[in-house]
Design an enzyme around this catalytic site. Structure first.
Site, PDB file in Angstrom:
ATOM      1  N   SER A 127      39.303  35.815  41.245  1.00 34.02           N
ATOM      2  CA  SER A 127      40.793  35.997  41.397  1.00 34.02           C
ATOM      3  C   SER A 127      40.694  37.104  40.432  1.00 34.02           C
ATOM      4  O   SER A 127      41.641  38.219  40.531  1.00 34.02           O
ATOM      5  CB  SER A 127      41.694  35.932  39.851  1.00 34.02           C
TER       6      SER A 127
ATOM      7  N   HIS B 128      41.100  31.233  46.042  1.00 33.12           N
ATOM      8  CA  HIS B 128      41.155  31.136  44.565  1.00 33.12           C
ATOM      9  C   HIS B 128      42.058  29.677  43.960  1.00 33.12           C
ATOM     10  O   HIS B 128      42.962  29.856  43.845  1.00 33.12           O
ATOM     11  CB  HIS B 128      41.710  32.340  44.246  1.00 33.12           C
TER      12      HIS B 128
ATOM     13  N   GLU C  99      45.247  30.306  45.418  1.00 33.37           N
ATOM     14  CA  GLU C  99      46.013  31.544  46.009  1.00 33.37           C
ATOM     15  C   GLU C  99      45.291  32.164  47.420  1.00 33.37           C
ATOM     16  O   GLU C  99      44.392  31.619  47.134  1.00 33.37           O
ATOM     17  CB  GLU C  99      45.437  32.200  44.991  1.00 33.37           C
TER      18      GLU C  99
ATOM     19  N   ASN D 170      47.152  34.363  37.680  1.00 34.57           N
ATOM     20  CA  ASN D 170      46.410  35.246  36.548  1.00 34.57           C
ATOM     21  C   ASN D 170      47.043  35.992  35.687  1.00 34.57           C
ATOM     22  O   ASN D 170      47.258  36.152  34.556  1.00 34.57           O
ATOM     23  CB  ASN D 170      44.905  35.050  36.690  1.00 34.57           C
TER      24      ASN D 170
END
Ligand code: CAA
Length: 298
Positions: free
Chosen positions: A132, A153, A165, A204
Site C-alpha cells: 500500500s 491492495h 484497492e 490507509n
C-alpha cells in the site's frame, strides 16, 4: 469459479492459476481467498516453515467457517485441493497467469523480486503487488512488462475485509486494470480504483490520519491506549480502536510502511512515531509476537 458479470468473465478468462508470493499474514489469506474463489493457487515462500504454519492456520480458519455454517464442507474441501504450497518459485511462476506479491515492505527487495518474476513468467502474466505504500511505478521498471504491473491492495484480515484497492501507475495498461479489477471481483471483493498513485492509497491514508492523532494523544499523556481505543469503538463505532488495529496489522508492518513512505517522500513527517519505533526495536510486533500495545500471552 465465482464470477459476477460478463465483464468479469471476459477479463478473467485467461486467469486459471494465481501465485501468491509471501506466506505471511496477508499472503496466506490472499491465497486462501483465491482458492475459495475457484482459482488454482500456489502460495510461495523462500522457506518451508512459514508455508507449513500458513497451511495449519488457514485450514483451522476455514474448518471453523464450516463448523459455524459460513461455508460448506465441499466448497472448503475443493478450495484445499486447489491451494498448493511451494518453495520452488521459478517453476510455479513459469506456469502462472497472475503473481500477487505480498512480501516484505522493502523497495530494493521488491525490485529484485519483480525482475526475477519477469524473467521466468510467461509474457501474458500480470505481476501485481499488495503493497500500500510502495507504488508500482517504483517497481515496474525492474521488469520488461511495466504495462502489466500495478498495485492490488488487500486489507487485514484478507479473508474478511471486502475492499481491494486497484492502483495503476502511468504506464499500466487499461487491460491490466480491467483484469485485476475483475479478478478482485471474482474473489468476492469490492474494488476501489485510484486514478493515480499516491503512497498509502485511500484507505490507509484515512487510517493514518486517525492513527497519527491517536499516537499523539498517547505520547502527550492526554489519554491511555485503552481509553483511546474505547473512544474509537464506543463513540465512533469503529470495530476496533487504532492501537488494537496496529497490533492486528503488526507493529513491524506499521513501522516498515512508515519507513517506506519516508524513503519515497524524504519528509520527516512520514517517519514512524517514537513509540512505534520503540515497540518495533523491542520486537513487540503485536498479536503475532504475543506483545504489542496489548499483551496476548494469556
Ligand atoms: N483472520 C481471518 N478471519 C478472522 C480474523 C483473522 N485474523 N479475525 C477474525 N476473523 C473473522 C472470523 O470469522 C471471526 O469469527 P470466529 O472467531 O467465530 O471464527 C469473525 O471475523 C469475528 O471475529 P471476532 O469475533 O474475533 O471479532 P470482530 O467481530 O471484532 O471481527 C475483525 C474481527 C473482522 C478483525 C473486526 O474487528 C474488524 O473489522 N476490525 C478492523 C480491521 C481493519 O480495519 N482492517 C484494515 C487494517 S489496515 C490494512 O490491512 C491495510 C494495510 O496495508 C496494512
Amino acid at each position: 469459479m465465482t464470477t459476477t458479470d460478463a465483464r468479469t468473465d471476459s477479463a478473467t478468462q485467461r486467469i486459471r492459476h494465481v501465485t501468491v508470493i509471501g506466506a505471511g499474514t496477508m499472503g496466506s489469506q490472499i491465497a486462501m481467498v483465491s482458492a475459495l474463489a475457484g482459482f488454482d493457487t500456489t502460495l510461495v515462500d523462500i522457506a518451508q516453515l512459514p508455508l507449513d504454519r500458513a497451511r495449519t492456520q488457514l485450514w483451522e480458519r476455514v474448518d471453523r467457517d464450516v463448523a459455524k455454517g459460513r461455508r460448506t464442507a465441499p466448497d472448503v474441501a475443493a478450495a484445499k485441493q486447489r491451494l498448493t504450497f511451494s518453495t520452488d518459485r521459478d517453476t510455479v511462476v513459469s506456469g502462472t497467469d497472475v503473481a500477487i506479491e505480498a512480501a516484505i515492505e522493502d523497495l530494493a527487495i521488491k525490485r529484485e523480486l519483480f525482475a526475477s518474476l519477469d524473467a521466468v513468467a510467461p509474457t501474458h502474466t500480470l505481476l501485481v503487488t499488495n503493497s500500500s505504500n510502495i507504488v508500482s511505478s517504483q517497481i515496474a521498471d525492474a521488469t520488461r512488462r511495466p504495462e502489466k504491473v500495478c498495485n492490488m491492495h488487500f486489507f487485514n484480515p484478507a479473508l474478511v475485509m471486502e475492499c481491494v484497492e486497484v492502483v495503476p501507475h502511468e504506464r499500466t495498461s487499461p487491460e491490466t486494470v480491467e483484469a485485476i479489477t475483475a479478478l478482485a471481483q471474482a474473489f468476492g471483493k469490492t474494488v476501489v480504483r485510484l486514478k493515480q498513485e499516491i503512497p498509502g492509497f485511500v484507505a490507509n491514508r484515512l487510517l493514518n490520519a486517525i492513527r497519527r492523532e491517536a499516537l499523539a494523544l498517547q505520547e502527550q499523556g492526554i489519554a491511555e491506549v485503552e481509553d483511546i481505543d474505547r473512544a474509537a469503538r464506543t463513540a465512533l463505532r469503529h470495530p476496533m480502536g487504532p492501537f488494537e488495529l496496529m497490533d492486528l496489522v503488526g507493529i513491524d508492518v506499521v513501522y516498515l510502511i512508515r519507513m517506506a513512505e519516508y524513503e519515497q517522500t524524504g519528509d520527516p513527517e512520514s517517519l514512524p512515531a517514537p513509540s512505534v519505533k520503540e515497540l518495533y526495536e523491542a520486537g513487540q510486533y503485536g498479536r503475532k509476537s504475543g506483545q504489542g500495545w496489548y499483551s496476548y500471552t494469556s
